[in-house]
Design a protein around this motif. Sequence first.
Motif, mmCIF file in Angstrom:
data_model
loop_
_atom_site.group_PDB
_atom_site.id
_atom_site.type_symbol
_atom_site.label_atom_id
_atom_site.label_comp_id
_atom_site.label_asym_id
_atom_site.label_seq_id
_atom_site.Cartn_x
_atom_site.Cartn_y
_atom_site.Cartn_z
ATOM 1 N N THR A 111 0.848 -1.188 0.000
ATOM 2 C CA THR A 111 0.000 0.000 0.000
ATOM 3 C C THR A 111 0.883 1.238 0.000
ATOM 4 O OG1 THR A 111 -1.721 -1.174 1.215
ATOM 5 C CG2 THR A 111 -1.823 1.230 1.220
ATOM 6 N N SER A 166 1.118 5.434 0.100
ATOM 7 C CA SER A 166 0.433 6.690 0.423
ATOM 8 C C SER A 166 1.334 7.869 0.084
ATOM 9 C CB SER A 166 0.036 6.742 1.905
ATOM 10 O OG SER A 166 1.186 6.718 2.735
ATOM 11 N N ASP A 195 1.594 11.915 1.064
ATOM 12 C CA ASP A 195 1.101 12.945 1.993
ATOM 13 C C ASP A 195 -0.088 12.420 2.800
ATOM 14 O OD1 ASP A 195 3.064 14.707 1.130
ATOM 15 O OD2 ASP A 195 1.806 15.535 -0.452
ATOM 16 N N ASP A 196 0.087 11.186 3.302
ATOM 17 C CA ASP A 196 -0.850 10.509 4.200
ATOM 18 C C ASP A 196 -2.169 10.117 3.545
ATOM 19 O OD1 ASP A 196 0.930 10.670 6.428
ATOM 20 O OD2 ASP A 196 0.349 12.752 6.715
ATOM 21 N N GLN A 197 -2.220 10.118 2.223
ATOM 22 C CA GLN A 197 -3.399 9.665 1.489
ATOM 23 C C GLN A 197 -3.033 8.441 0.656
ATOM 24 O OE1 GLN A 197 -6.513 11.090 1.853
ATOM 25 N NE2 GLN A 197 -5.525 12.379 3.416
ATOM 26 N N VAL A 198 -3.769 7.335 0.858
ATOM 27 C CA VAL A 198 -3.505 6.122 0.087
ATOM 28 C C VAL A 198 -3.815 6.381 -1.386
ATOM 29 C CG1 VAL A 198 -4.154 3.720 -0.301
ATOM 30 C CG2 VAL A 198 -3.942 4.597 2.041
ATOM 31 N N VAL A 199 -2.824 6.072 -2.251
ATOM 32 C CA VAL A 199 -3.009 6.336 -3.676
ATOM 33 C C VAL A 199 -3.028 5.057 -4.506
ATOM 34 C CG1 VAL A 199 -2.036 8.663 -3.590
ATOM 35 C CG2 VAL A 199 -0.526 6.707 -3.982
#
Length: 403
Positions: free
Chosen positions: A261, A263, A265-269
């Motif tokens: 997994t 991420s 900037d702390d967002q899962v992409v």
Amino acid sequence: MRRSVVAIATGLVALTVASCSSGEPSAQQPTSSQPSSGGQQTSGNNSPSPQPKAVALAVTPADKAGDVPPGDPITVTAADGKLTQVAVTNQDGKPVTGAISPDGLKWESAEPLGYSKTYTVNASGQGTDGKPASLTSSFSTVKPGRQISVSVNPTDGQTVGVGQPLAFYFSSNVPDKAAAEKALKITTEPKVEGAFYWFRDNEVHWRPKDYWKSGTKVTVDAAVYGKALGPNLYGKEDRKASVTIGKKVVAVADGATKQMTVSVDDQVVKTVPISMGKRAHETPNGTYVVMTEQQDYTMDSGTYGVPADSPGGYRTKVAVASRLSNSGIFYHSAPWSLRQQGNSNVSHGCINMSTENARWMQEIGSKGDIFVVQNSGGKPLQSWDGLGDWQVPWEEWVKGGKK
């Protein structure tokens, strides 16, 4: 009786006059602002005026000093007055640059000195008494027995990930580690809490307490030239680097799910299928830092002690590879294991993924990115293996490592 009445009346007149003395003082009475006869003139706060003095000039290093480290500054100071002129020259007449402070109280050199040189200081000043004074002094710098150099990772101008430590590699062991740390100047904007940690006698890292914040500007000044770093051991030359912290990219590779997994900037992409180390080659668990990024790279088991022509050895060229450890752990493109990716762990310890996904990882990231391996069945990553700095808890890190 008449005499008594007159005496009483005279006393009443005297009392009446005395009772009126709280008004303006008479011309004959001294006031608090007037000095008493024979007394010293004082200021409004009753403190004596300072007496004029001759200027006192002082030079560091002291006159006739020898074996002076050329990385130490020359200073000239003035007490009870100000500096008017300072000139410092070496034995060949070459001047040393420097400047007098705005208050006139100090001059300091602005450049390092040379090894095995003699310097002469000529300084002039003026005291509070208005009289000039001058001083001449000389000293000599050390002839080093050995010199030591240092390299810095990352290098100047790089943009790196939030996990990137500042690593310093000396050309030989450093006996005086406190002096070395003092010479390694690190400035960050914004300011962050950080500390040094010695992995070996010739290798020290500096990292913040927590991951860097994106956008942080880091300036490294490894000002080791002329600094004494041990008995008759001196720095050879300075190194500098200006670095920018890029976006926060974190990949978490799970050996149980065979998925990674990612991420930003702390967002899962994105989540991609992977294959990690097989039995007896389990990928070490822990927090890695991406060390380098390569394309068209030859994976060679000989780099970690297994000859390519031996059982279990290999030498394979891959399109995309990013190093995670010195012991040979990479994430890399592995088109030969596409069927196993997401299903089973079949590598020699590396993280296999498709060429498309490996290339995408390099495109969105950079060296210094965080790569976490969990549930692999392997032993913990050793902190000294590559850039395993985040394997060391902060409470242990601040103790300084191998001092």
